[in-house]
Design a protein around this motif. Structure first.
Motif, PDB file in Angstrom:
ATOM      1  N   GLY A   1     -10.595  -5.613  16.967  1.00 36.07           N
ATOM      2  CA  GLY A   1     -11.074  -6.148  18.232  1.00 36.07           C
ATOM      3  C   GLY A   1     -12.397  -6.872  18.077  1.00 36.07           C
ATOM      4  N   GLN A   2     -12.899  -7.363  19.225  1.00 35.82           N
ATOM      5  CA  GLN A   2     -14.149  -8.123  19.224  1.00 35.82           C
ATOM      6  C   GLN A   2     -15.057  -7.661  20.350  1.00 35.82           C
ATOM      7  N   GLY A   3     -16.333  -8.006  20.226  1.00 36.32           N
ATOM      8  CA  GLY A   3     -17.298  -7.715  21.283  1.00 36.32           C
ATOM      9  C   GLY A   3     -17.477  -6.236  21.521  1.00 36.32           C
ATOM     10  N   GLU A   4     -17.679  -5.875  22.799  1.00 41.77           N
ATOM     11  CA  GLU A   4     -17.933  -4.481  23.180  1.00 41.77           C
ATOM     12  C   GLU A   4     -16.746  -3.564  22.885  1.00 41.77           C
ATOM     13  N   ALA A   5     -15.553  -4.116  22.890  1.00 46.40           N
ATOM     14  CA  ALA A   5     -14.356  -3.307  22.663  1.00 46.40           C
ATOM     15  C   ALA A   5     -14.076  -3.076  21.173  1.00 46.40           C
ATOM     16  N   ALA A   6     -14.838  -3.705  20.297  1.00 44.89           N
ATOM     17  CA  ALA A   6     -14.592  -3.587  18.854  1.00 44.89           C
ATOM     18  C   ALA A   6     -14.796  -2.151  18.374  1.00 44.89           C
ATOM     19  N   GLN A   7     -13.948  -1.743  17.459  1.00 44.63           N
ATOM     20  CA  GLN A   7     -14.056  -0.438  16.815  1.00 44.63           C
ATOM     21  C   GLN A   7     -14.017  -0.653  15.311  1.00 44.63           C
ATOM     22  N   THR A   8     -14.865   0.067  14.593  1.00 44.21           N
ATOM     23  CA  THR A   8     -14.937  -0.077  13.140  1.00 44.21           C
ATOM     24  C   THR A   8     -14.576   1.248  12.486  1.00 44.21           C
ATOM     25  N   PHE A   9     -13.684   1.171  11.506  1.00 46.06           N
ATOM     26  CA  PHE A   9     -13.286   2.333  10.734  1.00 46.06           C
ATOM     27  C   PHE A   9     -13.554   2.064   9.260  1.00 46.06           C
ATOM     28  N   ARG A  10     -14.064   3.069   8.595  1.00 44.85           N
ATOM     29  CA  ARG A  10     -14.365   2.969   7.154  1.00 44.85           C
ATOM     30  C   ARG A  10     -13.291   3.730   6.385  1.00 44.85           C
ATOM     31  N   TYR A  11     -12.679   3.032   5.435  1.00 45.01           N
ATOM     32  CA  TYR A  11     -11.634   3.606   4.601  1.00 45.01           C
ATOM     33  C   TYR A  11     -12.070   3.582   3.139  1.00 45.01           C
ATOM     34  N   PRO A  12     -12.085   4.722   2.450  1.00 43.46           N
ATOM     35  CA  PRO A  12     -12.210   4.675   0.997  1.00 43.46           C
ATOM     36  C   PRO A  12     -10.964   3.969   0.457  1.00 43.46           C
ATOM     37  N   ILE A  13     -11.142   3.104  -0.549  1.00 43.93           N
ATOM     38  CA  ILE A  13     -10.007   2.290  -0.981  1.00 43.93           C
ATOM     39  C   ILE A  13     -10.157   1.846  -2.430  1.00 43.93           C
ATOM     40  N   THR A  14      -9.029   1.728  -3.077  1.00 43.68           N
ATOM     41  CA  THR A  14      -8.938   1.042  -4.363  1.00 43.68           C
ATOM     42  C   THR A  14      -7.959  -0.103  -4.159  1.00 43.68           C
ATOM     43  N   THR A  15      -8.404  -1.311  -4.465  1.00 45.92           N
ATOM     44  CA  THR A  15      -7.562  -2.496  -4.341  1.00 45.92           C
ATOM     45  C   THR A  15      -7.379  -3.103  -5.724  1.00 45.92           C
TER      46      THR A  15
ATOM     47  N   ASP B   1       0.868  -1.174   0.000  1.00 43.46           N
ATOM     48  CA  ASP B   1       0.000   0.000   0.000  1.00 43.46           C
ATOM     49  C   ASP B   1       0.903   1.220   0.000  1.00 43.46           C
ATOM     50  N   PRO B   2       1.217   1.751  -1.193  1.00 46.25           N
ATOM     51  CA  PRO B   2       2.114   2.910  -1.268  1.00 46.25           C
ATOM     52  C   PRO B   2       1.581   4.129  -0.526  1.00 46.25           C
ATOM     53  N   THR B   3       0.268   4.204  -0.307  1.00 48.07           N
ATOM     54  CA  THR B   3      -0.292   5.339   0.408  1.00 48.07           C
ATOM     55  C   THR B   3       0.001   5.268   1.903  1.00 48.07           C
TER      56      THR B   3
ATOM     57  N   VAL C   1      -0.385 -12.665  -7.352  1.00 47.20           N
ATOM     58  CA  VAL C   1       1.027 -12.290  -7.342  1.00 47.20           C
ATOM     59  C   VAL C   1       1.239 -10.915  -6.725  1.00 47.20           C
ATOM     60  N   GLU C   2       0.145 -10.117  -6.668  1.00 42.57           N
ATOM     61  CA  GLU C   2       0.267  -8.825  -6.008  1.00 42.57           C
ATOM     62  C   GLU C   2      -1.109  -8.356  -5.534  1.00 42.57           C
ATOM     63  N   HIS C   3      -1.124  -7.831  -4.316  1.00 39.75           N
ATOM     64  CA  HIS C   3      -2.282  -7.119  -3.760  1.00 39.75           C
ATOM     65  C   HIS C   3      -1.784  -5.709  -3.525  1.00 39.75           C
ATOM     66  N   ARG C   4      -2.411  -4.762  -4.187  1.00 35.90           N
ATOM     67  CA  ARG C   4      -1.975  -3.367  -4.093  1.00 35.90           C
ATOM     68  C   ARG C   4      -3.169  -2.532  -3.659  1.00 35.90           C
ATOM     69  N   ASP C   5      -3.027  -1.848  -2.521  1.00 36.82           N
ATOM     70  CA  ASP C   5      -4.076  -0.974  -2.008  1.00 36.82           C
ATOM     71  C   ASP C   5      -3.668   0.481  -2.170  1.00 36.82           C
TER      72      ASP C   5
END
Length: 161
Positions: A119-133, A61-63, A143-147
């Motif tokens: 994380g899991q359960g009550e401690a879980a936090q969710t973040f939304r990222y705009p992305i191109t994969t 992920d070069p970014t 052979v390559e995964h590029r984000d």
């Protein structure tokens, strides 16, 4: 019936008509491999991911290279480095929401966003990222995964998945 060197022309024309169908099968194969990879990645199924990799597979992920919150630049080669690098994020799972995808030259491009659950359960936090994969496929392997991740555009969201 017209014959070329003793062979009916109809056979030769049948082969030419089958060529586009073969090309479609090859294109679908790259998409199927890329989609299987993305599914395993979202579920953090490292065994399934490893089965789709070669020793030379690259995850980059070069970014991430100049982002202070990313303590280690995301640039790994081979199954061990890739799976241990991803595992270090503390990600429970992710959910891609693809707005557009297409494929060209053994690459499948996914454009959208990913909700990453840490994380899991009550401690879980969710973040939304705009992305191109971009997933590059060779045969049955990634052979390559590029984000390209919009880290600055990330938002904290309520878990929906």
């Amino acid at each position: 019936m017209l014959k070329i060197f003793g062979t009916p022309l109809i056979i030769a024309s049948g082969i030419m008509l089958a060529a586009p169908a073969f090309a479609d099968t090859a294109a679908n194969s790259a998409r199927e491999v890329a989609e299987a990879w993305l599914d395993a990645y979202q579920r953090q199924d490292f065994a399934a991911m490893t089965a789709l990799m070669t020793e030379e597979t690259v995850f980059v992920d070069p970014t991430s290279f100049s982002i202070e919150a990313v303590t280690e630049r995301i640039e790994w080669r081979g199954p061990d480095a890739i799976t241990s690098g991803i595992a270090a994020w503390g990600m429970d799972h992710g959910v891609y929401e693809i707005e557009r995808s297409y494929e060209a030259s053994d690459r499948v491009i996914f454009i959208g966003r990913v909700d990453v659950v840490y994380g899991q359960g009550e401690a879980a936090q969710t973040f939304r990222y705009p992305i191109t994969t971009i997933v590059t496929v060779d045969g049955d392997h990634v052979v390559e995964h590029r984000d390209y991740t919009d880290f600055a555009g990330a938002t904290r969201v309520q878990p929906t998945h």
